[in-house]
Design a protein around this motif. Structure first.
Motif, PDB file in Angstrom:
ATOM      1  N   ALA A  59      -2.256  25.821   6.292  1.00  0.00           N
ATOM      2  CA  ALA A  59      -2.772  24.777   7.180  1.00  0.00           C
ATOM      3  C   ALA A  59      -3.627  23.852   6.330  1.00  0.00           C
ATOM      4  O   ALA A  59      -4.473  24.310   5.560  1.00  0.00           O
ATOM      5  N   VAL A  60      -3.376  22.560   6.437  1.00  0.00           N
ATOM      6  CA  VAL A  60      -4.172  21.581   5.698  1.00  0.00           C
ATOM      7  C   VAL A  60      -5.336  21.173   6.599  1.00  0.00           C
ATOM      8  O   VAL A  60      -5.149  20.471   7.586  1.00  0.00           O
ATOM      9  N   LEU A  61      -6.530  21.672   6.248  1.00  0.00           N
ATOM     10  CA  LEU A  61      -7.709  21.337   7.048  1.00  0.00           C
ATOM     11  C   LEU A  61      -8.161  19.918   6.767  1.00  0.00           C
ATOM     12  O   LEU A  61      -8.845  19.323   7.589  1.00  0.00           O
ATOM     13  N   GLY A  62      -7.799  19.410   5.629  1.00  0.00           N
ATOM     14  CA  GLY A  62      -8.109  18.017   5.324  1.00  0.00           C
ATOM     15  C   GLY A  62      -9.062  17.858   4.167  1.00  0.00           C
ATOM     16  O   GLY A  62      -9.765  18.778   3.768  1.00  0.00           O
ATOM     17  N   LEU A  63      -9.043  16.657   3.641  1.00  0.00           N
ATOM     18  CA  LEU A  63      -9.947  16.279   2.569  1.00  0.00           C
ATOM     19  C   LEU A  63     -11.019  15.385   3.187  1.00  0.00           C
ATOM     20  O   LEU A  63     -10.709  14.436   3.891  1.00  0.00           O
ATOM     21  N   GLU A  70     -16.215   4.176   2.354  1.00  0.00           N
ATOM     22  CA  GLU A  70     -15.017   3.679   3.037  1.00  0.00           C
ATOM     23  C   GLU A  70     -13.774   3.792   2.161  1.00  0.00           C
ATOM     24  O   GLU A  70     -12.696   4.148   2.637  1.00  0.00           O
ATOM     25  N   ARG A  71     -13.913   3.515   0.867  1.00  0.00           N
ATOM     26  CA  ARG A  71     -12.753   3.609  -0.035  1.00  0.00           C
ATOM     27  C   ARG A  71     -12.268   5.050  -0.143  1.00  0.00           C
ATOM     28  O   ARG A  71     -11.075   5.319  -0.107  1.00  0.00           O
ATOM     29  N   ALA A  72     -13.200   5.979  -0.273  1.00  0.00           N
ATOM     30  CA  ALA A  72     -12.822   7.395  -0.348  1.00  0.00           C
ATOM     31  C   ALA A  72     -12.207   7.847   0.969  1.00  0.00           C
ATOM     32  O   ALA A  72     -11.293   8.675   0.993  1.00  0.00           O
ATOM     33  N   SER A  73     -12.679   7.273   2.078  1.00  0.00           N
ATOM     34  CA  SER A  73     -12.148   7.613   3.388  1.00  0.00           C
ATOM     35  C   SER A  73     -10.680   7.219   3.503  1.00  0.00           C
ATOM     36  O   SER A  73      -9.866   7.974   4.054  1.00  0.00           O
ATOM     37  N   LEU A  74     -10.321   6.059   2.984  1.00  0.00           N
ATOM     38  CA  LEU A  74      -8.916   5.617   3.020  1.00  0.00           C
ATOM     39  C   LEU A  74      -8.020   6.554   2.218  1.00  0.00           C
ATOM     40  O   LEU A  74      -6.935   6.929   2.673  1.00  0.00           O
ATOM     41  N   LEU A  75      -8.468   6.925   1.031  1.00  0.00           N
ATOM     42  CA  LEU A  75      -7.670   7.828   0.196  1.00  0.00           C
ATOM     43  C   LEU A  75      -7.578   9.210   0.844  1.00  0.00           C
ATOM     44  O   LEU A  75      -6.501   9.820   0.863  1.00  0.00           O
ATOM     45  N   ALA A  76      -8.672   9.708   1.388  1.00  0.00           N
ATOM     46  CA  ALA A  76      -8.660  11.029   2.034  1.00  0.00           C
ATOM     47  C   ALA A  76      -7.685  11.043   3.192  1.00  0.00           C
ATOM     48  O   ALA A  76      -6.905  11.998   3.356  1.00  0.00           O
ATOM     49  N   GLN A  77      -7.690  10.003   4.007  1.00  0.00           N
ATOM     50  CA  GLN A  77      -6.780   9.928   5.154  1.00  0.00           C
ATOM     51  C   GLN A  77      -5.322   9.934   4.688  1.00  0.00           C
ATOM     52  O   GLN A  77      -4.486  10.656   5.224  1.00  0.00           O
ATOM     53  N   LEU A  79      -4.120  11.056   1.798  1.00  0.00           N
ATOM     54  CA  LEU A  79      -3.786  12.343   1.186  1.00  0.00           C
ATOM     55  C   LEU A  79      -3.570  13.415   2.247  1.00  0.00           C
ATOM     56  O   LEU A  79      -2.683  14.266   2.104  1.00  0.00           O
ATOM     57  N   ASN A  80      -4.377  13.387   3.287  1.00  0.00           N
ATOM     58  CA  ASN A  80      -4.202  14.366   4.361  1.00  0.00           C
ATOM     59  C   ASN A  80      -2.801  14.273   4.949  1.00  0.00           C
ATOM     60  O   ASN A  80      -2.186  15.290   5.272  1.00  0.00           O
ATOM     61  N   GLU A  81      -2.286  13.063   5.087  1.00  0.00           N
ATOM     62  CA  GLU A  81      -0.939  12.868   5.616  1.00  0.00           C
ATOM     63  C   GLU A  81       0.131  13.312   4.624  1.00  0.00           C
ATOM     64  O   GLU A  81       1.146  13.887   5.004  1.00  0.00           O
ATOM     65  N   GLU A  82      -0.077  13.036   3.344  1.00  0.00           N
ATOM     66  CA  GLU A  82       0.919  13.345   2.307  1.00  0.00           C
ATOM     67  C   GLU A  82       0.994  14.831   1.959  1.00  0.00           C
ATOM     68  O   GLU A  82       2.053  15.331   1.597  1.00  0.00           O
ATOM     69  N   LEU A  83      -0.133  15.541   2.068  1.00  0.00           N
ATOM     70  CA  LEU A  83      -0.172  16.929   1.600  1.00  0.00           C
ATOM     71  C   LEU A  83       0.772  17.849   2.367  1.00  0.00           C
ATOM     72  O   LEU A  83       1.397  18.723   1.761  1.00  0.00           O
ATOM     73  N   GLY A  84       0.886  17.671   3.669  1.00  0.00           N
ATOM     74  CA  GLY A  84       1.784  18.530   4.452  1.00  0.00           C
ATOM     75  C   GLY A  84       3.213  18.462   3.959  1.00  0.00           C
ATOM     76  O   GLY A  84       3.861  19.491   3.734  1.00  0.00           O
ATOM     77  N   GLY A  85       3.714  17.242   3.770  1.00  0.00           N
ATOM     78  CA  GLY A  85       5.080  17.075   3.281  1.00  0.00           C
ATOM     79  C   GLY A  85       5.263  17.598   1.864  1.00  0.00           C
ATOM     80  O   GLY A  85       6.285  18.213   1.547  1.00  0.00           O
ATOM     81  N   ALA A  86       4.270  17.372   1.020  1.00  0.00           N
ATOM     82  CA  ALA A  86       4.370  17.834  -0.365  1.00  0.00           C
ATOM     83  C   ALA A  86       4.386  19.360  -0.430  1.00  0.00           C
ATOM     84  O   ALA A  86       5.156  19.946  -1.190  1.00  0.00           O
ATOM     85  N   LEU A  87       3.562  20.010   0.371  1.00  0.00           N
ATOM     86  CA  LEU A  87       3.541  21.477   0.385  1.00  0.00           C
ATOM     87  C   LEU A  87       4.836  22.041   0.952  1.00  0.00           C
ATOM     88  O   LEU A  87       5.358  23.038   0.467  1.00  0.00           O
ATOM     89  N   ALA A  88       5.369  21.393   1.984  1.00  0.00           N
ATOM     90  CA  ALA A  88       6.645  21.834   2.554  1.00  0.00           C
ATOM     91  C   ALA A  88       7.769  21.680   1.529  1.00  0.00           C
ATOM     92  O   ALA A  88       8.682  22.510   1.468  1.00  0.00           O
ATOM     93  N   SER A  89       7.710  20.644   0.710  1.00  0.00           N
ATOM     94  CA  SER A  89       8.776  20.399  -0.274  1.00  0.00           C
ATOM     95  C   SER A  89       8.808  21.452  -1.382  1.00  0.00           C
ATOM     96  O   SER A  89       9.822  21.572  -2.067  1.00  0.00           O
ATOM     97  N   VAL A  90       7.714  22.207  -1.567  1.00  0.00           N
ATOM     98  CA  VAL A  90       7.725  23.277  -2.577  1.00  0.00           C
ATOM     99  C   VAL A  90       7.946  24.644  -1.939  1.00  0.00           C
ATOM    100  O   VAL A  90       7.747  25.682  -2.570  1.00  0.00           O
ATOM    101  N   GLY A  91       8.368  24.653  -0.654  1.00  0.00           N
ATOM    102  CA  GLY A  91       8.771  25.897  -0.022  1.00  0.00           C
ATOM    103  C   GLY A  91       7.741  26.589   0.850  1.00  0.00           C
ATOM    104  O   GLY A  91       7.979  27.712   1.298  1.00  0.00           O
ATOM    105  N   ILE A 166      -0.569  12.394  -6.311  1.00  0.00           N
ATOM    106  CA  ILE A 166      -1.571  13.460  -6.314  1.00  0.00           C
ATOM    107  C   ILE A 166      -1.178  14.573  -5.344  1.00  0.00           C
ATOM    108  O   ILE A 166      -1.371  15.752  -5.634  1.00  0.00           O
ATOM    109  N   ALA A 167      -0.604  14.228  -4.187  1.00  0.00           N
ATOM    110  CA  ALA A 167      -0.148  15.248  -3.234  1.00  0.00           C
ATOM    111  C   ALA A 167       0.953  16.105  -3.861  1.00  0.00           C
ATOM    112  O   ALA A 167       0.946  17.339  -3.735  1.00  0.00           O
TER     113      ALA A 167
END
Length: 182
Positions: A59-63, A70-77, A79-91, A166-167
């Protein structure tokens, strides 16, 4: 006159004879060498019982961005979206983000137990000038101990590509560490 007869010392039955000191030293040296070799080989042997824990679901709790950044907030948001797909792609099986959000805020172990996953992923994002520092931790839901951690530096010029790269890197490193390749 009779001459005294020299008496010889005979060992009583069952008595031990003393070994020469040099023989004792050789024996002690051999025992020490055997103990050293046994210890060395046990350290060199693969430790199958201490291998990486079995993690099949995450479960991705989030970054979390640093407060007021504000800039870090944009990247965190992103990355939170990208991480689920990236983790699923590695099985790995990944709990949907909506299920994670519905559970509210809790520690990694409690969230893992509530969601029925093996591990949870969380971290932080901080900006430093034109760069970002992304720190991520994978924690066992069963034990609460950290399984993997990574820190990444991201250039801030192209956040969309940076998020995807990065994801993918996080997912690849997690998969590698779970396979014992850390």
């Amino acid at each position: 006159k009779s001459q005294p007869v020299p008496q010889t010392e005979e060992a009583a039955p069952g008595a031990l004879k003393k070994k020469p000191r040099w023989l004792q030293a050789v024996g002690a040296t051999l025992i020490a060498a055997l103990l050293f070799a046994a210890g060395w080989f046990s350290l060199q042997a693969p430790r199958e019982n201490i291998s990486a824990p079995q993690v099949q679901s995450v479960a991705v709790l989030g970054l979390e961005p640093s407060a007021g950044d504000e800039r870090a907030s944009l990247l965190a948001q992103g990355l939170n979206e990208e991480l689920g797909g990236a983790l699923a792609s590695v099985g790995l099986r990944v709990m949907p983000a909506t299920s994670v959000r519905e559970r509210g805020a809790a520690g990694p172990r409690a969230m893992g137990e509530q969601l029925g996953v093996d591990a949870v992923l969380e971290g932080s994002v901080r900006s430093y000038g034109s760069k970002f520092k992304v720190h991520v931790e994978l924690t066992s839901a069963r034990t609460g101990f950290q399984i993997w951690t990574g820190t990444f530096t991201v250039e801030g010029e192209d956040l969309l590509n940076s998020e995807q790269k990065i994801a993918a890197e996080i997912a690849a490193q997690i998969r590698g560490s779970l396979a014992g390749g850390k």
